[in-house]
Design an enzyme around this catalytic site. Sequence first.
Site, mmCIF file in Angstrom:
data_model
loop_
_atom_site.group_PDB
_atom_site.id
_atom_site.type_symbol
_atom_site.label_atom_id
_atom_site.label_comp_id
_atom_site.label_asym_id
_atom_site.label_seq_id
_atom_site.Cartn_x
_atom_site.Cartn_y
_atom_site.Cartn_z
ATOM 1 N N ARG A 64 12.358 -0.874 -1.849
ATOM 2 C CA ARG A 64 11.362 -1.144 -1.083
ATOM 3 C C ARG A 64 11.179 -2.499 -0.758
ATOM 4 O O ARG A 64 11.165 -3.176 -1.939
ATOM 5 C CB ARG A 64 10.047 -0.387 -1.580
ATOM 6 C CG ARG A 64 8.844 -0.711 -0.917
ATOM 7 C CD ARG A 64 7.814 -0.376 -1.771
ATOM 8 N NE ARG A 64 6.608 -0.837 -1.157
ATOM 9 C CZ ARG A 64 5.496 -1.171 -1.413
ATOM 10 N NH1 ARG A 64 5.217 -1.278 -2.646
ATOM 11 N NH2 ARG A 64 4.335 -1.547 -0.600
ATOM 12 N N GLU A 78 7.101 8.250 0.214
ATOM 13 C CA GLU A 78 7.630 6.862 0.382
ATOM 14 C C GLU A 78 9.259 6.955 -0.053
ATOM 15 O O GLU A 78 10.199 6.362 0.649
ATOM 16 C CB GLU A 78 6.848 5.853 0.122
ATOM 17 C CG GLU A 78 5.673 5.825 0.894
ATOM 18 C CD GLU A 78 4.466 4.749 0.341
ATOM 19 O OE1 GLU A 78 4.561 3.640 0.826
ATOM 20 O OE2 GLU A 78 3.814 5.326 -0.471
ATOM 21 N N ARG A 92 -9.352 -4.416 -2.700
ATOM 22 C CA ARG A 92 -9.144 -5.347 -1.511
ATOM 23 C C ARG A 92 -10.454 -4.989 -0.561
ATOM 24 O O ARG A 92 -10.821 -3.965 -0.410
ATOM 25 C CB ARG A 92 -8.008 -5.264 -0.755
ATOM 26 C CG ARG A 92 -6.717 -5.750 -1.406
ATOM 27 C CD ARG A 92 -5.739 -5.756 -0.677
ATOM 28 N NE ARG A 92 -4.420 -5.555 -1.361
ATOM 29 C CZ ARG A 92 -3.400 -4.584 -1.207
ATOM 30 N NH1 ARG A 92 -3.634 -3.702 -0.224
ATOM 31 N NH2 ARG A 92 -2.622 -4.558 -1.872
ATOM 32 N N HIS A 137 2.445 -0.214 4.648
ATOM 33 C CA HIS A 137 2.204 1.040 4.555
ATOM 34 C C HIS A 137 2.941 1.719 5.488
ATOM 35 O O HIS A 137 2.881 3.012 5.529
ATOM 36 C CB HIS A 137 0.879 1.708 4.406
ATOM 37 C CG HIS A 137 0.090 1.390 3.279
ATOM 38 N ND1 HIS A 137 -1.311 1.570 3.221
ATOM 39 C CD2 HIS A 137 0.541 1.322 1.943
ATOM 40 C CE1 HIS A 137 -1.672 1.149 2.010
ATOM 41 N NE2 HIS A 137 -0.758 1.055 1.221
ATOM 42 N N ASN A 155 11.632 0.323 -6.519
ATOM 43 C CA ASN A 155 10.203 -0.341 -5.917
ATOM 44 C C ASN A 155 9.892 -1.218 -6.956
ATOM 45 O O ASN A 155 9.188 -0.900 -8.241
ATOM 46 C CB ASN A 155 9.118 0.725 -5.577
ATOM 47 C CG ASN A 155 7.677 0.116 -5.214
ATOM 48 O OD1 ASN A 155 7.726 -1.005 -5.125
ATOM 49 N ND2 ASN A 155 6.986 0.970 -4.867
#
Length: 415
Positions: A99, A396, A250, A189, A7
């Site tokens: 990823r 993940e 965010r 996601h 990742n």
Amino acid sequence: MNILVLNCGSSSVKFQLIETDIDLIEKNADKRLAGGVLERVIGQAIISVQVEGQSKIKSAEPLRDHRAGIDWILKWITSPESKIKNIKSLNDIHAVGHRVVHGGERFTMSALINDDVIREIEDSIELAPLHNPANLKGIQGARELLGPKIPQVAVFDTSFHSTMPETSYLYAIPYQLYRRHKIRRYGFHGTSHRYVSYRYRNLVGKKLEETNIVTVHLGNGCSACAIKNGESFDTSMGFTPLEGLVMGTRGGDIDPSVIEFIRNKEGMTVREIDTMLNKQSGLLGLSGLTNDMRDLVDEEKENNDRRAHLAIEIFVQRVKKYIGAYLAEMGGADAIIFTGGIGENSSIIRERICRGLDWFGLNIDKEKNDTMVCGKEGEISNPKSKLKAFVIPTNEELLIARDTVRTVKNVPRRW
Ligand code: AMP
């Protein structure tokens, strides 16, 4: 097979080495052999690694770029010093799973990487200028270092949401903007929402097409997903990961007219405002203190900090709003699933989100909720609750490793 999961972020490389295969997936018997993080891969990298859950080393190494970071990982994994079972040389790494944040409309499933796939990921750079370039550096670095014989697979954050209907993914702006520039909601996601949905099905013994749930991933990034008949029906992140819930830094949903207003009032450029909305907003912007929910909860409790309280309340209210919207859109659901750092660990935030949802038939069991932390998986609603709630730790990397095996062996799955 031993799968290296990579990742690559703009300045970091996270990795895991996972032993998995089709039969191990069936038995849920895959094994995480090692993992680690290389922070600041361009400069003096801070490296921490673990083998079978045990912390091994923390060191600082001068690294030039992502490729050098991957080179360091490969050398460490295969060194006698790491003592990873059954890994002696690069031949013991059988495939790499990457990823990739944005797959555009093209990638509805994970893909075996070849020159065409790389070109198509490059085409998506303009949709994810902050993420896809780093993901590509990881792919190119791993290809150069491992050679063409080791298969590499791209697993996209967006793919799971490719089942969203037009009514969920189109913005109500002139349709030709979608036609011309593919301006639409993509959602992110996806690997996390897909993984926890799969775990939920396994826990309660439901078939894919019977799975009607709302999954809420609350970490530093946050998103909710309405999963209808096992597929993503709607999700809160949109064209970029900025839309939707309040996150660590965010802001989530905002009236776009605010951007022009800030530009005039503060003399900022659009790019500066974009950075502010991504990096200085959310919990950090509201509290003026931190993006870390743990610290905000402490500040609220110990110092009665008004802004920490406000940030948490706005965060909680936004999650409630999306849960309510998704229950209405889907015509009800069987369960709400909490995941991500906050969703998995903060019983207080879960309790505050669920407060008032008894109207929908949700009743939390306080004791179960308080103890479902630190990686535990299970139900937190009481047996009489019509709408159930679960905590399911996301994984993940495991899903990326599993997709890599399935893609290499040509038994791919979208869910
Ligand atoms: P993630 O991005 O999924 O790793 O989640 C990271 C976030 O989880 C951190 O920013 C923390 O705010 C939050 N977090 C982790 N543990 C707790 C906890 N016990 N209580 C509240 N928030 C937590």
